[in-house]
Design a protein around this motif. Structure first.
Motif: not given
Length: 315
Positions: A306-308, A11, A175-176, A310-311, A178
């Motif tokens: 914000h990208d829930p 990222w 991402e969110e 995203y991996i 965790d």
């Protein structure tokens, strides 16, 4: 300069590599996963590969952003963290010394400053966190190995004079969270700009500044986070009643949040103070909570990514 950038597919790397090239640097991107800015696929734990890259590419400077991170704890054993975060950092430092590189920037984390007690919010006041916080008692293998890598950076600088700057970044992942799921991801990220987050764009820019300033400064450790509006005198009230404190600095924050269906934090348990980076490194994040509220007032795009979905590319 000819710069080796590790973690080039991650990222931070996807924002940092273009900025480096735009500044005139020749970038060699190294990552375990393929990516648009990755030239070589491999791990920093592979010492022969690192030595070969320095020799073949004429590496003059290193930005070491590659690592196993906190979410990786559930996917990788402790030994993998030691191999990548500790041994990999040593490999790069020793190769940089052998190649007579002019500077080394290490991407670290504020996470290593958070003990279990801080994480659990046991104190009666918010913890004011700056570079003087001690003792450091990381709560997991991620923090332990990043702290060990910092100490290796310090040792190599003392023994060999390689200019090294350590950047302890706050949160900038897209991402969110965790562990904290009570609020929406955008609401959580907005709240965190008050005390523990920065944008990835600001994180990338800080690395450019550190690359430029490293020879002059020699060695330094810097917390990177959006400028907090709070002061140390706020810490007790922040823990007990954060909305009241926020209202003093931002009177319309509650109304702007209500229009979007968001919630302000009821309690804040820690505050990252990035003042040292501003005073010594000469870097201050451009985006903070004020810019978030400005976007809400204008119904403009939010200033945090914000990208829930995203991996990490390596997964």
């Amino acid at each position: 300069m000819r710069v080796l950038l590790t973690g080039s597919s991650g990222w931070l790397g996807r924002f940092l590599a273009p900025r480096l090239r735009a500044a005139g640097h020749e970038v060699t991107g190294l990552d375990v996963a393929a990516g648009i800015d990755t030239d070589v696929i491999g791990t920093v734990a592979d010492r022969p590969l690192i030595d070969r890259l320095f020799a073949e590419r004429g590496i003059e400077a290193v930005i070491h952003g590659g690592a196993l991170h906190k979410p990786d704890i559930v996917r990788y054993p402790n030994q993998a963290f030691i191999d990548v975060n500790v041994s990999g950092t040593l490999n790069l430092l020793e190769a940089a010394v052998a190649a007579k590189a002019s500077r080394f920037v290490f991407t670290s984390t504020t996470s290593l400053m958070i003990s279990s007690a801080i994480r659990e919010g046991q104190a009666s006041a918010a913890v004011w966190i700056d570079e003087s916080l001690a003792p450091l008692e990381p709560r997991n293998i991620y923090g332990v190995t990043k702290l060990a890598a910092e100490q290796i950076c310090r040792l190599i600088q003392v023994e060999h004079g390689l200019p090294v700057l350590i950047l302890r970044t706050g949160r900038f992942f897209p991402e969110e969270d965790d562990t904290h799921l009570a609020l929406s991801g955008e609401n959580m990220k907005a709240n965190e700009l008050l005390h523990r987050r920065l944008t990835v764009e600001d994180a990338a820019e800080a690395h450019l500044v550190a690359l430029d300033r490293a020879p002059e400064l020699g060695f330094g450790t810097f917390i990177l986070s959006a400028p907090t509006p709070f002061v140390p005198g706020d810490v007790e009230e922040l823990k007990a009643d954060a909305p009241t404190v926020i209202a003093r600095y931002f009177p319309d924050a509650a109304d702007l949040y209500a229009r979007r269906g968001w919630s302000l934090p009821g309690s804040i348990d820690r505050v990252y103070d990035a003042g040292h980076a501003e005073r010594v490194l000469g870097f201050r994040c451009r985006t903070g909570f004020a810019e978030m509220l400005a976007a809400l007032r204008q119904n403009a795009p939010l200033p945090v990514a914000h990208d829930p979905a995203y991996i990490s590319p390596k997964e």
